[in-house]
Design a protein around this motif. Structure first.
Motif, mmCIF file in Angstrom:
data_model
loop_
_atom_site.group_PDB
_atom_site.id
_atom_site.type_symbol
_atom_site.label_atom_id
_atom_site.label_comp_id
_atom_site.label_asym_id
_atom_site.label_seq_id
_atom_site.Cartn_x
_atom_site.Cartn_y
_atom_site.Cartn_z
ATOM 1 N N ALA A 1 0.827 -1.215 0.000
ATOM 2 C CA ALA A 1 0.000 0.000 0.000
ATOM 3 C C ALA A 1 0.856 1.258 0.000
ATOM 4 N N VAL A 2 1.893 1.292 0.841
ATOM 5 C CA VAL A 2 2.741 2.487 0.890
ATOM 6 C C VAL A 2 3.576 2.607 -0.382
ATOM 7 N N ALA A 3 3.903 1.481 -1.005
ATOM 8 C CA ALA A 3 4.602 1.522 -2.291
ATOM 9 C C ALA A 3 3.727 2.205 -3.341
ATOM 10 N N GLN A 4 2.452 1.876 -3.350
ATOM 11 C CA GLN A 4 1.511 2.505 -4.275
ATOM 12 C C GLN A 4 1.425 4.005 -4.024
ATOM 13 N N LEU A 5 1.320 4.389 -2.756
ATOM 14 C CA LEU A 5 1.213 5.800 -2.401
ATOM 15 C C LEU A 5 2.444 6.583 -2.858
ATOM 16 N N LEU A 6 3.607 6.032 -2.584
ATOM 17 C CA LEU A 6 4.845 6.726 -2.959
ATOM 18 C C LEU A 6 5.015 6.783 -4.475
ATOM 19 N N ALA A 7 4.704 5.676 -5.155
ATOM 20 C CA ALA A 7 4.824 5.657 -6.611
ATOM 21 C C ALA A 7 3.881 6.673 -7.246
ATOM 22 N N ASP A 8 2.675 6.776 -6.715
ATOM 23 C CA ASP A 8 1.701 7.736 -7.243
ATOM 24 C C ASP A 8 2.149 9.184 -7.044
ATOM 25 N N ASN A 9 3.049 9.384 -6.095
ATOM 26 C CA ASN A 9 3.543 10.735 -5.817
ATOM 27 C C ASN A 9 4.942 10.981 -6.392
ATOM 28 N N GLY A 10 5.325 10.154 -7.350
ATOM 29 C CA GLY A 10 6.546 10.414 -8.092
ATOM 30 C C GLY A 10 7.820 9.846 -7.510
ATOM 31 N N TYR A 11 7.732 8.952 -6.524
ATOM 32 C CA TYR A 11 8.934 8.380 -5.914
ATOM 33 C C TYR A 11 9.413 7.156 -6.705
ATOM 34 N N GLU A 12 10.707 6.956 -6.693
ATOM 35 C CA GLU A 12 11.300 5.733 -7.217
ATOM 36 C C GLU A 12 11.282 4.704 -6.091
ATOM 37 N N VAL A 13 10.588 3.574 -6.282
ATOM 38 C CA VAL A 13 10.298 2.652 -5.181
ATOM 39 C C VAL A 13 10.859 1.265 -5.452
ATOM 40 N N LEU A 14 11.527 0.728 -4.434
ATOM 41 C CA LEU A 14 11.968 -0.665 -4.420
ATOM 42 C C LEU A 14 11.311 -1.358 -3.234
ATOM 43 N N ILE A 15 10.734 -2.534 -3.462
ATOM 44 C CA ILE A 15 10.262 -3.373 -2.354
ATOM 45 C C ILE A 15 11.235 -4.529 -2.204
ATOM 46 N N SER A 16 11.750 -4.696 -0.995
ATOM 47 C CA SER A 16 12.719 -5.758 -0.730
ATOM 48 C C SER A 16 12.135 -6.727 0.293
ATOM 49 N N GLU A 17 12.009 -7.986 -0.111
ATOM 50 C CA GLU A 17 11.383 -9.012 0.721
ATOM 51 C C GLU A 17 12.377 -10.142 0.966
ATOM 52 N N GLU A 18 12.560 -10.495 2.239
ATOM 53 C CA GLU A 18 13.530 -11.538 2.589
ATOM 54 C C GLU A 18 13.080 -12.919 2.134
ATOM 55 N N THR A 19 11.763 -13.190 2.210
ATOM 56 C CA THR A 19 11.232 -14.498 1.839
ATOM 57 C C THR A 19 11.184 -14.648 0.319
ATOM 58 N N ALA A 20 11.498 -15.828 -0.148
ATOM 59 C CA ALA A 20 11.399 -16.098 -1.584
ATOM 60 C C ALA A 20 9.939 -16.217 -1.985
#
Length: 461
Positions: A21-40
């Motif tokens: 959800a926060v990735a969507q919010l930041l992307a919609d506001n012009g941010y370059e976003v990376l999501i990093s997840e430890e689990t495969a």
């Protein structure tokens, strides 16, 4: 403090609901976003992430440390290696809650509810009361209920307009990384040991809870449990106006509302009947919601109208089935010992409860259950990873090892007699065998309902 114009490269640690959800919010506001997840994760694309958001799973790469700031998903351990490395490199770490609220328009009233137990019921009650008040006044203001209750704050913020009301259920996980969070109306329902494995002890857990009022101002409102030790200590530090509730004859704070066994009596002169919810703890939840609403300008009559129609919430001492004189209760939300004690106290002191207990252990003893088991339970059915510890702590009390929820449900269904109660109140988290406490509760209800259906189909009514 998170400032919208200071950073442009964000890394979200964790691919959960709030992280997406926060990735969507930041992307919609012009941010370059990376999501990093430890689990495969085999196919992260199936999670329907926003366009342009990069995802890495199966571990954290150096790309994490090339970000301007980190947004930590609530369930990530504060001392996880990736976060410790971020702090070592002086990369700012923010919560999803605090990041989302940076995009909130001015003029929105923020209500926040925390506590070890009762958060969801109180948040839902308060949301209903405020929503009813908005409908009655017809001024166009709206009410949004979100946070730990199920909907990430990041999904709600884009919908907000000045004059709206934001009601947030806030967990200790969200608060621990929210340095500048300031709700105008805040509430701490109670503080008992929970999430000690995550926070590293009770002291840190309490410290996280106390962040809810840290940035409040003189005219803001803080509602506290007048019989709770941690709440009494909080009252001494609060910069805001404090209001206390209590159902106990002995309390540590001067109370603004008490319960006479029939009605809630307010020092302001109101007398309200509590909602038709089981247990004295729900009277306290109603007191807290009422105090916040009344201080926000809601008439007492509006509060009462909501109390009169409010019904049981799913997964919280939810009586969902009745068959052959046996009552089946889903209290999957009880993820700590204190919650299970609360559930047991909601039933008369008669040995008629088959208690399903277990899941992933959270680091506190189960011995506190013994006095209530001896007066209220026929037998404990253990499940999940915590079985060994539970059986050791409750040695001497009748126990049956069931391993999983299916076998526990079948055993209880086969052995319970007329007048008995089969209660799922696990005192553990659900993550050993289920996705969430909601998933666990839904599976339990499906299992029992299937057994009831089969029995009725076979003519065994």
């Amino acid at each position: 403090m998170f400032r919208k114009n200071k950073y442009k490269k964000a890394c979200i640690i964790g691919l959960g609901k709030s992280g997406r959800a926060v990735a969507q919010l930041l992307a919609d506001n012009g941010y370059e976003v990376l999501i990093s997840e430890e689990t495969a994760i085999q196919e992260p694309a199936l999670l329907k992430l926003p366009a342009g958001v990069r995802v890495e799973t199966g571990g954290h790469t150096q790309a994490v440390f090339q970000s301007d700031f980190i947004v930590k998903s609530p369930g990530i351990f504060p001392k996880s290696p990736v976060l410790l490395e971020c702090k070592k490199r002086k990369i700012p770490v923010f919560s999803e809650l605090e990041t989302a609220l940076a995009f909130m328009p001015k003029g929105v009233r923020v209500f926040a509810v925390t506590g070890t137990n009762g958060k969801t019921t109180t948040t839902a009650l308060l949301g209903e009361i405020l929503d009813e008040h908005c409908r009655q006044t017809g001024r166009g203001a709206r009410v949004f209920v979100c946070g730990n209750i199920g909907t990430p704050v990041s999904l709600i913020v884009p919908e907000l307009k000045p004059g709206d009301n934001l009601v947030i259920e806030v967990s200790s996980y969200q608060l621990e990384d929210s340095t500048y969070f300031r709700p105008q109306y805040a509430c701490i329902l109670n503080v008992t040991p929970d999430h000690l494995d995550h926070h590293g002890g009770l002291k840190n857990y309490i410290k996280a809870k106390m962040r809810i009022f840290k940035n409040q101002r003189e005219k803001d409102v803080l509602v506290l449990n007048g019989a709770d030790t941690a709440c009494a200590q909080a009252a001494q530090k609060a910069p805001s106006e404090v209001f206390a509730f209590s159902t106990h004859p002995k309390h540590l704070l001067k109370t603004d509302v008490f319960f006479d066994g029939d009605e809630m009596i307010f020092s302001a002169g109101h007398q309200l009947r509590p909602p038709h919810l089981k247990g004295i703890h729900n009277v306290e939840n109603a007191m807290a919601a009422a105090l916040m609403a009344l201080e926000a300008g809601v008439p007492a009559a509006t509060v009462q109208s909501v109390f009169d129609r409010f019904t049981t919430m799913e997964h919280r001492i939810e009586q969902f089935a009745y068959h052959r004189g046996v009552t089946y209760v889903n209290d999957s939300k009880a993820t700590n010992v204190d919650s299970t004690v609360t559930a047991l106290k909601s039933f008369p002191a008669a040995k008629h409860i088959w208690l399903i207990l277990g899941g992933r252990d959270k680091g506190f003893p189960y011995t506190e259950l013994l006095p209530y088991l001896k007066t209220r339970c026929k037998q404990v059915l253990t499940i999940g990873e915590a079985m060994d510890k539970i059986e050791k702590d409750l040695a001497g009390f009748p126990l049956t090892r069931c391993f999983d929820l299916k076998r526990a449900a079948e055993y209880a269904f086969a052995n319970a007699q007329k007048g008995d109660v089969v209660l799922l109140s696990p005192a553990c988290s659900s993550f050993d065998q289920f996705k969430s406490f909601e998933h666990r509760g839904q599976v339990f209800k499906q299992l029992i309902n299937a057994l009831v259906f089969a029995a009725r189909t076979d003519g065994k009514n």
